[in-house]
Design an enzyme around this catalytic site. Sequence first.
Site, PDB file in Angstrom:
ATOM      1  N   ILE A 142      -0.808   0.215   7.263  1.00 43.06           N
ATOM      2  CA  ILE A 142      -0.373   1.443   6.550  1.00 43.06           C
ATOM      3  C   ILE A 142      -0.564   1.259   4.695  1.00 43.06           C
ATOM      4  O   ILE A 142      -0.435   2.979   4.577  1.00 43.06           O
ATOM      5  CB  ILE A 142       0.872   1.078   6.444  1.00 43.06           C
ATOM      6  CG1 ILE A 142       1.674   0.703   5.366  1.00 43.06           C
ATOM      7  CG2 ILE A 142       1.561   0.499   7.479  1.00 43.06           C
ATOM      8  CD1 ILE A 142       3.355  -0.343   5.186  1.00 43.06           C
ATOM      9  N   GLU A 143      -1.465   1.229   4.917  1.00 38.55           N
ATOM     10  CA  GLU A 143      -2.403   1.454   3.000  1.00 38.55           C
ATOM     11  C   GLU A 143      -3.443   2.032   3.444  1.00 38.55           C
ATOM     12  O   GLU A 143      -4.051   3.092   4.190  1.00 38.55           O
ATOM     13  CB  GLU A 143      -2.195   0.484   2.367  1.00 38.55           C
ATOM     14  CG  GLU A 143      -0.361   0.248   1.668  1.00 38.55           C
ATOM     15  CD  GLU A 143      -0.658  -0.498   1.382  1.00 38.55           C
ATOM     16  OE1 GLU A 143      -1.705  -0.526   0.083  1.00 38.55           O
ATOM     17  OE2 GLU A 143       0.037  -2.054   0.668  1.00 38.55           O
TER      18      GLU A 143
END
Lengths: 334, 334
Positions: A142-143
């Site tokens: 998610i980064e």
Amino acid sequence: MRITTNFRKISSVLGVAGLVALSGNLLADDGFHSKYANRFEPLPAISPIPANNSLTEAKVELGKMLFFEPRISASGVISCATCHNPALGWTDRIPRATGHAAQVGERNTPTVLNSGFFTAQFWDGRAADLEEQALGPIEADIEMNMSLDDAIKRLKGFDAYKEAFARAYGGNGEKQITPNNVAHAMASFQRTLNTPNSPFDRYLRGDLEALTDQQKRGMALFSDSGCGACHTGPALTDSYFHVIKVPGSTDLGRYLVTNNEADKHAFKTPTLRNVAVTYPYFNNGGTATLEEAVQVMGREMLGREYKKKQVDDIVAFLHSLTGEMPHIEIPALP
Amino acid sequence: MRITTNFRKISSVLGVAGLVALSGNLLADDGFHSKYANRFEPLPAISPIPANNSLTEAKVELGKMLFFEPRISASGVISCATCHNPALGWTDRIPRATGHAAQVGERNTPTVLNSGFFTAQFWDGRAADLEEQALGPIEADIEMNMSLDDAIKRLKGFDAYKEAFARAYGGNGEKQITPNNVAHAMASFQRTLNTPNSPFDRYLRGDLEALTDQQKRGMALFSDSGCGACHTGPALTDSYFHVIKVPGSTDLGRYLVTNNEADKHAFKTPTLRNVAVTYPYFNNGGTATLEEAVQVMGREMLGREYKKKQVDDIVAFLHSLTGEMPHIEIPALP
């Protein structure tokens, strides 16, 4: 060569600090300094340097390139600086981080500023130091959502990186492009991102005019209330984990790292350095203002309800913790 | 005060330019300069300033804040600098721009560098100047996706912006926070983002050593082939529209603005300044390398097939168009 300037600044700040501390001894007391100043530590201009990662200008310059480098993300548009935005107190000033494909994570982006003073990294302490921390966000789906293998391959595609790694680590630049060396360079750069010389630091060093009366009252109340039990040391954090349930959070925190029941909902004490410019607050970024944050902390951690005037005094004190921001010129990447 | 440095730099560059031009007259010719130099124009350090938007330091400083300001996007994480990334030649170096909610647009992000020299803005020229251009990406739903009303409201929430608008426009800062003034400040900042003193500029001004022999052959071939018909003027663009179908593009281009059949698939001539660091190429960003781009242009616009050696010479010349990048320190936003 901005970093040269930073080094020069660091030495000049240390020089000034010495002088101010000296002259401070000669000043009359204000009724607060003699009682409270020795309960705190001023922020040094450089954070501790580990024995296995000496701080060199070449590593810092390389680390700066890598910090601004979006090609080590799957989308090609997310770099460390995307969430740790230098324009926004080296955080993003939104509740929870937005990463790859506009996914929103569970936690508020901590500032990078002064993170070299922490003895645990991330909200849950899953990394011990900046070297361990540096690679996590590259791989997190998610980064930046890129495998380290792919990230290393991308970097090897640029002659400028081969040269920069050779300058930082010697030998064959291409062979030096390794996850370990990426992490060490990023950590070195981050150790230069400190904010010395805040009004509070100048006060601690003897400049009794550096704080307003309200800020001094806030400092005293902060200390007398016991805030300093956790918010201690030069960065005003013990880098340790404490159970806290802030409004809106169900996050299990440190428990997800240790599987230890006692760590459920435990989070690392965040630094209070620059807290006025690193809003919103807490692990979920669910609290927008310092006033609310102080009230939450009073209730949750100290079991007390601060009066409005007390909150205002503490908030005024917290504003005095904003130091001099690092002067960073954006690097021209290859 | 970085901008002060920029202003100082601009004047020093002009000074050097004058001297070099003078000494250039005294140098022997290299077989190219006497024939080709007068077909080109060196890039001035400042772009034309419109009569209705005088360039002041206060406007430039405000424009810089706004350029880095993500709170005027719906997500709170996208600023002008997200796609016009100063680390990446003030573009994003991906084929097509990634904007709000990770949506991918239809077109390649043009660099902001030297855009003050263009007499039309955007790939399709839908804005005449930087003032008209500035607000478009804030409102575009696939870019920053925020109404101007909301953007103005957000800015009015910060005392620092009230002060900066008062410094730039006088009077009551809050009242001066208007779309028009936002646009004028951003345009002013962008007019300082120029890249003078490239090897090619130094050559044009008389430094015959500034280009390699290969670059001089490339310059001659570029000129003799007719590339300069469109890539003309100081920024090597006529800011005019030409029908071109590059590999992979079905974009109707200028037609979407004019509804004029003749404008189908017409796009503004892009600047060639800094073209080596503003890859990938063309309206759809579908061409990764300068070598391919030169071949496409030969085929599509000139009806000729360059030989490999010719391509290499032109590419070498194009590399000489990379100038001195503006030195921008990231502002600390409120």
